[in-house]
Scaffold this motif. Structure first.
Motif, PDB file in Angstrom:
ATOM      1  N   ASP A  77       0.771  -1.409  -0.031  1.00  0.00           N
ATOM      2  CA  ASP A  77       0.005  -0.122  -0.017  1.00  0.00           C
ATOM      3  C   ASP A  77       0.802   1.153   0.026  1.00  0.00           C
ATOM      4  OD1 ASP A  77      -2.140  -1.653   0.091  1.00  0.00           O
ATOM      5  OD2 ASP A  77      -2.680  -1.397   2.188  1.00  0.00           O
ATOM      6  N   ARG A  79       1.233   3.704  -1.775  1.00  0.00           N
ATOM      7  CA  ARG A  79       0.175   5.029  -2.228  1.00  0.00           C
ATOM      8  C   ARG A  79      -0.340   5.373  -0.997  1.00  0.00           C
ATOM      9  NH1 ARG A  79      -0.111   2.387  -7.343  1.00  0.00           N
ATOM     10  NH2 ARG A  79       0.607   3.749  -9.025  1.00  0.00           N
ATOM     11  N   GLY A 102       5.136  10.255   0.817  1.00  0.00           N
ATOM     12  CA  GLY A 102       5.257   8.709   0.669  1.00  0.00           C
ATOM     13  C   GLY A 102       6.095   8.139   1.814  1.00  0.00           C
TER      14      GLY A 102
END
Length: 148
Positions: A77, A79, A102
């Motif tokens: 995951d 993102r 990020g």
């Protein structure tokens, strides 16, 4: 200095935030309890702080799942996600939160003697890049936990 270090010759794993060489979590002293359970020590080190658990046991019966699987899920995951995700057992809690840019903020909480008068908790946070660094950490944790 790398963010995490794993050596099969010296089975220990060190996790640190980039640029924070004196603050780290170390998993070491791995031992197989039986065919279903492993144990290892965890040390948290920061400026003026050192906390250590001599034995954290992880078994196939832990309903919370495998720590490496938890980290793999965070890496998949990359993102991002909303809120916090937590892996826990009786002595170690790992909470992950996705941050802007990020990155994943990992809060490692060591707990000793939960119901005893001399109980204590220690929390230390590391921050890793959501993609490549999380994938690498997941792979190294898997190698550490499933050795032997």
């Amino acid at each position: 200095m790398s963010v995490f270090e794993f050596s099969a010759e010296r089975p220990e794993l060190v996790v640190r935030s980039p640029g924070a060489s004196s603050t780290y979590i170390r998993l070491f002293d791995w031992a197989r309890v039986d065919e279903y359970e492993v144990a290892f020590a965890v040390e948290a080190v920061a400026d003026g702080l050192r906390a250590c658990l001599d034995s954290v046991e992880v078994s196939v019966w832990d309903g919370v799942g495998d720590l490496a699987d938890f980290l793999d899920g965070l890496a998949r995951d990359f993102r991002g996600w909303e809120g916090k995700r937590t892996w826990t057992n009786n002595r170690l809690v790992l909470t992950a939160a996705f941050q802007a840019g990020g990155h994943v903020r990992l809060s490692w909480t060591l707990r000793f003697g939960i119901f005893a008068e001399d109980s204590w908790e220690c929390a230390l946070t590391t921050t890793l890049e959501a993609g490549e660094q999380m994938s690498g950490l997941a792979a190294d944790v898997r190698s550490f936990l499933h050795q032997g």
